[in-house]
Motif scaffolding. Structure first.
Motif: not given
Length: 102
Positions: A25-49
């Motif tokens: 899901v995360a890889s597909t979202a990024l491939a669809a040009h979803v903003d990295l910060r948005t994916v970070q928030g959706q997955f609850g990652h503490a760091s965008i890195v």
């Protein structure tokens, strides 16, 4: 996808397939040009890195697309700049030569 998907990855109950689904899901979202910060928030990652390091390395086609887009921009800029330089050179050549230099 408006709901967080962090619930897909609990410490004890997540199966390998569920974990694979999360990565997919995360890889597909990024491939669809979803903003990295948005994916970070959706997955609850503490760091965008963490998000970037985990998911962008599996998408070589995104790197290729970024390189192509950059090359197009550089070439378009070079064409415009070259046109202006040629135009300026022509203008300088048309100047009368009998005028004293400034």
């Amino acid at each position: 996808m408006s709901a967080k998907v962090s619930h897909l990855h609990s410490n004890h109950s997540a199966s390998r397939r569920t974990h694979d689904l999360r990565h997919g899901v995360a890889s597909t979202a990024l491939a669809a040009h979803v903003d990295l910060r948005t994916v970070q928030g959706q997955f609850g990652h503490a760091s965008i890195v963490l998000t970037s390091d985990t998911y962008t390395s599996v998408l070589p086609e995104l790197h290729h697309a970024a390189a192509e887009a950059t090359a197009r921009l550089v070439l378009a800029t070079a064409r415009r700049t070259g046109h202006r330089l040629r135009k300026r050179t022509i203008q300088l050549r048309r100047r009368p030569t009998n005028r004293p230099p400034r």
